[in-house]
Design a protein around this motif. Structure first.
Motif, PDB file in Angstrom:
ATOM      1  N   GLU A  31       0.843  -1.196   0.000  1.00 58.13           N
ATOM      2  CA  GLU A  31       0.000   0.000   0.000  1.00 58.13           C
ATOM      3  C   GLU A  31       0.884   1.254   0.000  1.00 58.13           C
ATOM      4  OE1 GLU A  31      -3.111  -0.165  -0.366  1.00 58.13           O
ATOM      5  OE2 GLU A  31      -3.594  -2.241   0.153  1.00 58.13           O
ATOM      6  N   ASN A  32       0.412   2.320  -0.631  1.00 54.11           N
ATOM      7  CA  ASN A  32       1.220   3.535  -0.685  1.00 54.11           C
ATOM      8  C   ASN A  32       1.141   4.324   0.620  1.00 54.11           C
ATOM      9  OD1 ASN A  32      -1.170   5.100  -0.737  1.00 54.11           O
ATOM     10  ND2 ASN A  32      -1.255   5.042  -2.973  1.00 54.11           N
ATOM     11  N   THR A  33       1.958   5.366   0.722  1.00 52.58           N
ATOM     12  CA  THR A  33       2.065   6.136   1.962  1.00 52.58           C
ATOM     13  C   THR A  33       0.755   6.811   2.344  1.00 52.58           C
ATOM     14  OG1 THR A  33       4.397   6.550   1.472  1.00 52.58           O
ATOM     15  CG2 THR A  33       3.382   7.947   3.142  1.00 52.58           C
TER      16      THR A  33
END
Length: 496
Positions: A396-398
């Motif tokens: 998952e991205n930030t």
């Protein structure tokens, strides 16, 4: 008997219907909105709904991201377990059972009070509220042991009719503005900074309760990674738009300077008085009927939610194992559903025998307290999401694993604090009344009991303790994530 729920039964529309039915849009518009105007004395509820909708959408970023990696009907219970640890997870489970039970059984009070006058007007039948409640209880109990998609079809019909009448009422009010001009005063952001704004924010949160239940149906959904995410965002957006439009329309029709005294005088009747003036008595009759079906739809939705929580806990033997089995024919958690029905029956009989007020003491006090419990669980889950992704970035991205969850957590904690500070306003009692602390304090008691039970399981039944959070794989020991690895990871807090 099986230990898994029936899979591939629900698509995005069906999950949305379950979620929106739990939110009871017409009940919120007719009750919570007017109560908010009357109690707080300010007109900013429309902008409060918009603000809370954005906050919950922010929370949903991490929430649905986590749902892509953990599929379990236990929802809050499972997420808190994987994020914060098994003891906290069991505490969350007990809090969730209490909250959703209060929401579900509280509805038996309002349906009896709302339907009795209609039966008298239409058929000349005069019955006590509890008779109607028992009829509704029996129907909900039967539906609870049938296929989940059967329940979804019924909710779809009821919900579409309910949403249609809200929109008809709203546009009729907007077409007949007080003084001839449409006022946008209620939509001004400055309303959120007036004295008493904390109370309307909390009332706005109560209007969204149910949105979080989407993940409860993840095991029964088709392509759950996509279905749950879409259903959650769609539900939040639809609820926010409908509530903002309907509450703003009330202020336009009454006039921003008159809506507060109007709501204080007529309370839940505001929306129907305006409909009578602009549309006529027939549309009022339709709306009042749909108000009853709105409550009935919410009963079905919450009953299914509670049954699946009980099922999830039974499957992992945190509750008796018999509760964690489903019917081979319907795939429904029959034992868990029956237990929920028994609880509802006991509550109805107790309130009837002791002649307690079904509207205030059953529906309003228990429902508001249940809503507060869900709010507290949402805040706790926001913490769990942050900790979970700190251990398992999972691709998952930030934004999804850090920024959105942290912002949501901060804002949700603020709203919880405001809820506690304004609890006397929420339930309409004096600031020194004992129930303003007793009712929210029930969740602290439930949390402590959960912690103690988790410790008991760890000491006396370690195999059960180790299976907490494994969901459908609890019996095999195979986990969605390797919990034991999580616990042994250097520098990380133990799930034990």
């Amino acid at each position: 008997m099986s230990r898994t729920l029936a899979s591939n039964r629900l698509g995005v529309p069906a999950v949305v219907f379950f979620v929106l039915s739990a939110a009871t849009p017409l009940t919120v518009v007719a009750g919570v909105v007017t109560t908010g105007f009357a109690v707080t004395g300010i007109i900013g509820l429309p902008v409060a709904f918009a603000a809370i909708g954005l906050l919950l959408a922010l929370f949903a970023v991490g929430y649905v991201a986590m749902s892509r990696h953990i599929t379990n009907a236990g929802a809050f219970y499972t997420y808190v377990t994987h994020g914060i640890g098994r003891p906290a997870g069991v505490s969350a489970a007990y809090m969730a059972l209490l909250a959703y039970n209060l929401l579900q059984v509280g509805l038996y009070g309002i349906i009896g009070v709302a339907a009795a006058p209609q039966l008298d007007d239409w058929f000349g039948i005069s019955v006590d509220w509890w008779v109607i409640a028992l009829v509704a209880w029996a129907i909900v109990g039967i539906l609870g042991v049938l296929r989940i998609d059967v329940n979804g079809t019924i909710l779809a019909v009821l919900l579409l009719a309910e949403m249609a009448i809200i929109l008809i009422y709203a546009f009729a009010s907007l077409a007949n503005p007080a003084g001839g001009d449409v006022s946008f005063e209620a939509l001004e952001v400055g309303n959120l900074f007036e004295s008493g704004a904390g109370a309307i924010l909390v009332l706005a949160v109560l209007g969204f309760v149910g949105f979080e239940a989407s993940v409860v149906y993840s095991e029964e959904s088709r392509n759950p990674k996509r279905t749950i995410a879409l259903a959650t965002y769609i539900s939040i957006a639809v609820v926010a738009v409908v509530y903002v439009l309907a509450s703003w329309a009330m202020t336009v029709a009454a006039g921003p300077d008159n809506i507060v005294p109007f709501a204080q005088e007529f309370q839940n009747g505001v929306i129907f008085i305006q409909a009578d003036e602009f549309l006529g008595a027939t549309w009022v009759d339709i709306g009042e009927t749909l108000f009853v079906t709105s409550v009935f739809a919410a009963m079905i939705s919450f009953h299914n939610t509670v049954a699946r929580y009980v099922f999830a806990l039974g499957r992992e033997r945190v509750l008796p194992a018999a509760l964690g089995r489903t019917s081979p024919s319907s795939g429904a958690p029959v034992a868990a559903s029956v237990v929920q029905s028994v609880i509802g029956l006991v509550v109805i009989l107790v309130y009837a025998i002791f002649d307690l007020d079904p509207l205030v003491q059953l529906f309003f006090n228990l429902g508001t307290t249940g809503g507060f419990g869900v709010l507290a669980l949402v805040a706790l889950t926001s913490v769990a999401v942050i900790v979970f992704f700190a251990r398992h970035p999972s691709g998952e991205n930030t934004w999804r694993r850090v920024i959105a969850p942290v912002l949501a957590m901060i804002l949700l904690v603020i709203v919880v604090i405001l809820a506690i500070a304004n609890y006397d306003i929420l339930i309409g009692v004096a600031s020194d009344a004992p129930e303003r602390w007793i009712l929210p304090g029930l969740f602290l008691v439930a949390a402590v009991i959960g912690l103690l039970w988790a410790q008991f399981l760890k000491t006396t039944r370690p195999e059960v303790y180790d299976a907490i959070g494994r969901g459908a794989n609890a019996a095999t020991g195979i986990s969605v994530l390797d919990l034991s690895a999580q616990e042994d990871e250097p520098g990380q807090p133990s799930l034990r």
